[in-house]
Structure formats: C-alpha cells, structure tokens
Design an enzyme around this catalytic site. Structure first.
Site, PDB file in Angstrom:
ATOM      1  N   CYS A 171     -50.049 -41.922   8.636  1.00  0.00           N
ATOM      2  CA  CYS A 171     -50.859 -42.517   7.583  1.00  0.00           C
ATOM      3  C   CYS A 171     -52.145 -41.710   7.446  1.00  0.00           C
ATOM      4  CB  CYS A 171     -51.231 -43.967   7.831  1.00  0.00           C
ATOM      5  SG  CYS A 171     -49.842 -45.062   7.994  1.00  0.00           S
ATOM      6  N   ARG A 197     -49.326 -36.492   6.810  1.00  0.00           N
ATOM      7  CA  ARG A 197     -49.408 -37.581   7.783  1.00  0.00           C
ATOM      8  C   ARG A 197     -48.424 -38.706   7.497  1.00  0.00           C
ATOM      9  NH1 ARG A 197     -54.137 -37.150  10.680  1.00  0.00           N
ATOM     10  NH2 ARG A 197     -53.995 -39.307  11.325  1.00  0.00           N
ATOM     11  N   TRP A 253     -47.094 -43.840   6.486  1.00  0.00           N
ATOM     12  CA  TRP A 253     -45.902 -43.613   7.306  1.00  0.00           C
ATOM     13  C   TRP A 253     -45.595 -44.979   7.901  1.00  0.00           C
ATOM     14  CZ3 TRP A 253     -44.217 -44.087  12.355  1.00  0.00           C
ATOM     15  CH2 TRP A 253     -43.059 -43.372  12.698  1.00  0.00           C
ATOM     16  N   ASN A 284     -54.942 -46.850   9.265  1.00  0.00           N
ATOM     17  CA  ASN A 284     -54.039 -45.945   9.980  1.00  0.00           C
ATOM     18  C   ASN A 284     -54.022 -46.411  11.434  1.00  0.00           C
ATOM     19  OD1 ASN A 284     -54.627 -42.643  11.335  1.00  0.00           O
ATOM     20  ND2 ASN A 284     -52.726 -43.739  11.221  1.00  0.00           N
ATOM     21  N   GLY A 285     -52.829 -46.741  11.929  1.00  0.00           N
ATOM     22  CA  GLY A 285     -52.739 -47.216  13.313  1.00  0.00           C
ATOM     23  C   GLY A 285     -51.803 -48.413  13.382  1.00  0.00           C
ATOM     24  N   GLU A 322     -36.290 -25.656  20.812  1.00  0.00           N
ATOM     25  CA  GLU A 322     -37.186 -25.618  19.657  1.00  0.00           C
ATOM     26  C   GLU A 322     -36.424 -25.190  18.389  1.00  0.00           C
ATOM     27  OE1 GLU A 322     -39.898 -26.769  18.887  1.00  0.00           O
ATOM     28  OE2 GLU A 322     -40.629 -25.581  17.217  1.00  0.00           O
ATOM     29  N   LYS A 375     -36.147 -27.485  15.068  1.00  0.00           N
ATOM     30  CA  LYS A 375     -36.558 -27.010  13.729  1.00  0.00           C
ATOM     31  C   LYS A 375     -35.464 -27.311  12.724  1.00  0.00           C
ATOM     32  CE  LYS A 375     -39.755 -26.737  13.959  1.00  0.00           C
ATOM     33  NZ  LYS A 375     -40.687 -26.945  14.984  1.00  0.00           N
ATOM     34  N   GLU A 435     -34.904 -31.220  12.100  1.00  0.00           N
ATOM     35  CA  GLU A 435     -35.942 -31.987  11.415  1.00  0.00           C
ATOM     36  C   GLU A 435     -36.066 -31.652   9.936  1.00  0.00           C
ATOM     37  OE1 GLU A 435     -39.713 -31.772  13.486  1.00  0.00           O
ATOM     38  OE2 GLU A 435     -39.686 -29.609  13.590  1.00  0.00           O
ATOM     39  N   HIS A 456     -20.547 -27.560  31.169  1.00  0.00           N
ATOM     40  CA  HIS A 456     -20.535 -28.910  31.743  1.00  0.00           C
ATOM     41  C   HIS A 456     -20.553 -29.994  30.664  1.00  0.00           C
ATOM     42  CE1 HIS A 456     -20.968 -27.169  35.665  1.00  0.00           C
ATOM     43  NE2 HIS A 456     -22.026 -26.484  35.259  1.00  0.00           N
ATOM     44  N   LYS A 475     -46.644 -35.477  10.521  1.00  0.00           N
ATOM     45  CA  LYS A 475     -47.127 -34.376  11.339  1.00  0.00           C
ATOM     46  C   LYS A 475     -48.040 -34.836  12.460  1.00  0.00           C
ATOM     47  CE  LYS A 475     -48.327 -29.699  11.140  1.00  0.00           C
ATOM     48  NZ  LYS A 475     -47.096 -29.380  11.875  1.00  0.00           N
TER      49      LYS A 475
HETATM   50  C1  G6P Z   1     -44.848 -34.735  15.417  1.00  0.00           C
HETATM   51  C2  G6P Z   1     -44.743 -33.454  14.623  1.00  0.00           C
HETATM   52  C3  G6P Z   1     -44.273 -32.317  15.538  1.00  0.00           C
HETATM   53  C4  G6P Z   1     -45.205 -32.192  16.723  1.00  0.00           C
HETATM   54  C5  G6P Z   1     -45.346 -33.517  17.481  1.00  0.00           C
HETATM   55  C6  G6P Z   1     -46.463 -33.451  18.493  1.00  0.00           C
HETATM   56  O1  G6P Z   1     -43.593 -35.173  15.789  1.00  0.00           O
HETATM   57  O2  G6P Z   1     -43.850 -33.619  13.539  1.00  0.00           O
HETATM   58  O3  G6P Z   1     -44.259 -31.107  14.805  1.00  0.00           O
HETATM   59  O4  G6P Z   1     -44.709 -31.224  17.591  1.00  0.00           O
HETATM   60  O5  G6P Z   1     -45.690 -34.562  16.568  1.00  0.00           O
HETATM   61  O6  G6P Z   1     -47.669 -33.268  17.801  1.00  0.00           O
HETATM   62  P1  G6P Z   1     -48.939 -32.544  18.361  1.00  0.00           P
HETATM   63  O7  G6P Z   1     -49.894 -32.566  17.198  1.00  0.00           O
HETATM   64  O8  G6P Z   1     -49.423 -33.386  19.500  1.00  0.00           O
HETATM   65  O9  G6P Z   1     -48.581 -31.188  18.772  1.00  0.00           O
END
Ligand code: G6P
Length: 614
Positions: free
Chosen positions: A2, A27, A75, A101-102, A487, A491, A494, A510, A609
């Site tokens: 948010c 956000r 969000w 937000n929260g 990672e 990517k 997501e 395994h 994000k």
């Molecule tokens: C969210 C974002 C990710 C990020 C994660 C941790 O899930 O979409 O891209 O890696 O939060 O966020 P930070 O800001 O703590 O790295």
C-alpha cells in the site's frame, strides 16, 4: 505494501496525488483512491478497484476541486480488492477520510465495540475501524482531530502509516506512523507526505522521515509540528534528498524491469565506487572499519532477509565463510523472528533488504538487538526504516528499483556481500592479500563484464519464444550458483506465472528427476568451475530422459554445447563473482518470456515491492 500520498498547499491536490500514486504503485495495485477537501468544504472522494490509471478514468469529468487531499494505492490484506474496500475510508458521518498502510491486528475487537455503539461498517477492511474509532473518540470526547487520532492510536495494535483529513478542520492533515514508512516533504507554503520520497522529489528535496509512534500535524500556513503518541513534542530532523526525477522514469525502455536490467553496468560501478581502490586490492567499507572490533571478535554471523534478498544472503554465507572462516547462518526473517533464535552479543546479524521496509526483516532486527547482537544492514533505500534501525551498514547504492521483480538490487547486494567478505577478511587476516587483490580486480571489471553479458539479449529473446508457453521450469546450479538457480526460478515465476523450481544440481536425482520429460525445460547454470564435470553428468541425466536443457556456460565451453539444447555463454569470472554475471541472462530470460506471454512485468499480479505487513 500500500502506498499513501498526501498534500496540503496552494496547488490543485488531485494532480499531485495521482502522480504520487503512480510513483508508489510498486507498493500495490489492487485498488486506488483519492479524497480532497473541495473549495466548498465538502469531501470529493473517488475510489475504484484496479490500478491508478483505472482511478484516473473513473475521475474523468468529476469534481476534483481542492488543494488538500490524501490518496492510496492498495495491496489487499483484509477484504478482497473491490471498490468498497478501496481507500480512503470514511467515518460514519462522512466527514473524516483516512488512508492506511499496514495492518490493525485488533480490528475485530475494536469493530465489535464500535458496532455496539451504533457504528455501521461498509467495508471488510481493518482500516475502516480506525477512521470510525477516531470519529467516535472525537465526538464522545468533544476534542480536536489531533487529540482523537492520538487517543485512537493508543487503542490500536499493529502497524500503520496513516493520513487523515476532516471537513471540520479543512486546513489540516494528520499523519502518523508505527512500523510502516512515512516521509514528509517540506516545500514553500506546501507540504507533501508519502510512503517514500518518490512522490515528493518533483517538488522539494527537504524531507523529514517520521519515526515510530510519531504524529505529524500539518496545517496550512503553519510550520510542521510533530508530537509523539504520548503527547510530547518531537524533534524535526530535515534531511536533503539525493534522488533525481530521471531515476524514476523509464528512460525510453518499455518497462522499468528492462531499464533496471540494463542499468546494471552503471549501478555496479556506483556500488563499488570509493570502496575498491583504483589499483591494488584494498576494500574499504566504512561500516566495517568503524566497527572492526565487532568483526574481529564475531563468533558467528546470522543473515536475515526475505525473497530475493534472502537469495543474496545465501551467496553471502558462502562468500563470508570462505573468506573469513566465521560460521554464517541464513534465515528467512519471517521464520527467525518466531523461532526463539539463539543469538548472543558475540553474534553479528546482517539484515539485507532492498526497500529497507520489509516488516519481517525489521522485526528480526529488533529481536537481534534485544538479544545484544550487533546488527549490520545491507540496504538500497537511503533513510529507510531498516537502514535507520541497524547499528551500521553498507548501502548498495543502485538507485530506485521500481520493477517489482528485483534485478539491479540483487546484483548490488551480491556485490556488497563480496566486498563485505573481503573487508572482514582484511581485518581478520584470513585471506591472502593477492587473492583479495584478484577479486577486487574483478569487482572493478564487473561493469564491463555485465555490459558484455547484456549483449546476449537478442539471443535470449529468441530463446524465450521457444519456451513461452511451457507450464514448468527447473533451474539447477551448484555452489555459489545454487542460490542463482533459486533466484532465476523466482524471477520467472513472479513475472510470467510459470511454475519454476530452483534446486542444487546434484539433488535433482533425489526427486525432481521424476518430473523430467519433454515438457519440462531445465536451465542449468554450469560455468567452468571445480564441479564442472559433475554438472555435465547432471545434464546428461536430463537429456537421457528426454528433457531439454538451456545451459549457462563459460565462453568457449564446447563440452556442454555438444549435449545441451541451447547454451548461453557468459564471460569467464572467478566463482565468487559469477552469481552477478549469471543473474543477467536469467533476468533477461524471465523478462522476455513474461513479455511474450503478455504479462505485466512491472506489476505482476498479487505482488508488491515493499512488504510492510507480515
Ligand atoms: C518482496 C519483493 C521482492 C523482495 C522481497 C524482500 O517480495 O517483491 O522483490 O525481494 O519483498 O524485500 P526487501 O525490500 O526486504 O529486499
């Protein structure tokens, strides 16, 4: 999660609020809304499900009067994303509007109590409880808005950044924070507020970061006043932003994600600038030098992080253990905080976070501090909550990352972790000088090596059309590049919604090997290193079962080219630096597949994000 924006001044509020919401859309983008106190003292409130552009369409030809207002991009946590649950929320009388937000954890108890007093609720959100509570206190105690907000916040358990307006006090915005970020921008006869500085930077570079349990009283024509929830006056620390508007725009790229992938030669140059000498091998991290005794005496390091930052943490473990021989554990911040962890004052906790606002990481830091550990931050956003909560740290300095899928922040984090490992090794004398000099040399060359790797874009784009419509992907890697496999898979899933799993290559036999068939492509990260022969046999095991293989290999490696379906050749770098280079083709592959599938790569569904809720 948010984003909130607020404005009070002499300009039409609507344009400022909408532009601010666009900046904060990373956000959350489930719904959006604005509320302005109109020139006649009435409330113009508009909100709708969907993105900010949907809100703009919805507002077309409506009364958008007023130079004071608040706005929100959501969000969803409590209640589905629909028009009714969108913020701002109104009080019972319709005179107060609030954005939040929260999460309000005790909202059910508060809601029941308010319902017993005759309050009627329209939405399923926790936020509506707060605005109703503020009005209830204001009416019952016959007090001002600020007093009512202060009293209400004492009743609330949870995390919040809020902004409230009241048609009875049309020249005031009240804002408050606890565990969710809030920045106030100070202009000439105008004040801005937002979840981060990006909506503010167009108008002023003077900002105040609100602290937990502080309430800002923003009145037209009066200087900013900040009090605590205990009604004590708080210090106003005005800081100067080092952020430019151009950093927040796409700069000719179709998506922020692609722009951020292409920025990496520059961001890594910025990240190492001043930290690696122009020649020679000394690594200078002031945060380490200032606390060299802590690093010299540390018995153990615990890395806490979430998401992509956690993957960087896994690489960091390997780097730090290898270079310093200090045992390192890596924990998901969300698990660490509830695991009654064993932490002692001899431990160093490293918190990695791009945004510096992730609620779980912040809570893990508080816990580590309570247990006496020294906490070191690796953050991107300057002045963020995590950067301020840690004892010391190193910024990655890659500039604002707006695409929800992290790219340049990941390579920045890994680069800082390489430097951190070297800097600690220098203090503990655990690594020969020549080796540090060798790695430092590669760090200096990283921007050029990334530039060379980006030339793979066309090939990868072509490759992406072969795999656009598959349903599953496997990513395999070993050693330093096992986290790269995790990672790479993250990517892809997501942004393209293709299920993807990362696995240590040798573990494939395994379990995941059972999945291999013609329908399941595997990305094998196989640069030439000491486990090269082993990974070749993993590739053969896949091929023997009819699976297709895309192999990321060191330039000139012909042995894998003979067996894999496709090879992506990256420059030859030492193992400890390779995750930075390897991540470039993996980012591009995920990007192109998602674009071909027609996905919104910058705003993938359900994600945000900055995750400021649990
Ligand atoms: C969210 C974002 C990710 C990020 C994660 C941790 O899930 O979409 O891209 O890696 O939060 O966020 P930070 O800001 O703590 O790295």
């Amino acid at each position: 999660m948010c984003g909130i924006v607020g404005y009070i001044g002499h300009r039409p509020a609507y344009e400022i609020l909408i532009k601010g919401l666009h900046r904060l859309e990373y956000r959350g983008y489930d719904s959006a809304g604005v509320a302005m106190v109109g020139d006649k003292g009435d409330l113009n409130i508009y909100k709708t499900r969907g993105k900010v552009e949907d809100l703009e369409r919805f507002c077309h030809a409506k009364d958008l009067d007023g130079n004071i207002g608040i706005a929100h991009t959501r969000w969803a946590t409590h209640g589905e994303p629909n028009d009714v649950n969108a913020h701002p929320h109104l009080s019972h009388s319709g005179k107060l509007a609030l954005v939040h937000n929260g999460t309000i954890e005790n909202y059910n108890i508060l809601k029941e109590a308010l319902e017993q007093q005759g309050c009627k609720f329209k939405s399923d959100t926790d936020t509506e409880v707060l605005v109703q509570l503020i009005e209830y206190i204001k009416t019952t105690n016959n007090c001002t808005l600020i007093e009512a907000v202060r009293e209400a916040l004492k009743e609330v358990i949870g995390a919040y950044a809020i902004a409230v307006i009241d048609t009875n006090e049309p020249d005031t915005v009240i804002a408050a924070r606890k565990s969710s970020p809030l920045v106030i921008g100070i202009g000439e006869d105008e004040t801005f507020l937002a979840s981060d500085a990006t909506p503010i930077v167009d108008y002023t570079d003077k900002v105040v970061y609100l602290n937990d349990d502080e309430i800002a009283i923003i009145r037209r024509g009066e200087p900013l006043k900040i009090i605590t929830t205990d009604n004590e006056s708080a210090e106003i620390d005005i800081q100067t932003l080092k952020l430019s508007v151009s950093q927040l725009e796409k700069g000719g790229f179709p998506h922020f994600m692609l722009k951020e992938i292409y920025e990496q030669p520059r961001t890594i140059r910025d990240c190492v600038r001043g930290r690696i000498g122009n020649s020679g091998g000394k690594v200078t991290l002031s945060g380490v030098i200032e606390h060299s005794d802590k690093f010299l005496n540390a018995k153990r390091i615990i890395i806490v992080a979430c998401g992509t930052s956690w993957h960087a943490g896994l690489i960091g473990k390997r780097l730090i253990e290898e270079a310093t021989r200090i045992p390192v554990e890596v924990a998901y911040a969300s698990e660490f905080r509830y695991s009654n962890p064993i932490v002692t004052p001899d431990d160093i906790v490293i918190a990695i976070s791009q945004s510096g606002e992730t609620a779980d990481t912040l809570a893990a830091i508080q816990l580590a501090k309570e247990k006496g550990a020294f906490v070191y931050g690796v953050c991107n956003v300057v002045g963020s909550s995590i950067a301020r909560a840690t004892d010391s740290g190193t910024y990655i300095h890659v500039g604002p990352e707006i695409g929800v899928a992290s790219t340049k922040a990941f390579t920045g984090q890994v680069t800082v972790l390489i430097m951190l490992a070297m800097a600690i090794a220098q203090i503990r004398k655990t690594m020969p000088k020549e080796e540090i000099t060798k790695v430092a040399g590669y760090l200096r060359r990283l921007p050029d090596l990334i530039k060379q790797t980006l030339k793979l874009n066309d090939k990868i784009e072509h490759l992406s059309s072969i795999y656009t419509y598959v349903h599953n992907f496997l990513y395999l890697g070993r050693g330093y590049n096992y986290p790269s496999a995790l990672e790479g898979a993250l990517k892809l899933k997501e942004i393209s919604y293709i299920h993807a799993e990362g696995y240590p290559a040798a573990e494939m036999k395994h379990g995941p090997i059972a999945l291999i068939d013609r329908e399941l492509p595997t990305v094998v990260i196989a640069p030439t290193d000491e486990l090269h022969e082993k990974i070749i046999s993993n590739i053969q095991q896949i091929k023997a079962r009819g699976g297709s293989v895309i192999a990321v290999v060191t330039k000139g490696d012909t042995s894998i080219a003979e067996i894999a379906d496709h090879t992506i050749e990256i420059p030859d770098v030492p193992e400890c630096v390779s995750p930075v280079i390897v991540s470039i083709p993996l980012q591009l592959l995920a990007y192109h597949i998602a674009v071909k599938k027609g996905c919104n790569v910058d705003m993938p569904r359900n994600l945000a994000k900055s995750v400021t809720v649990e």
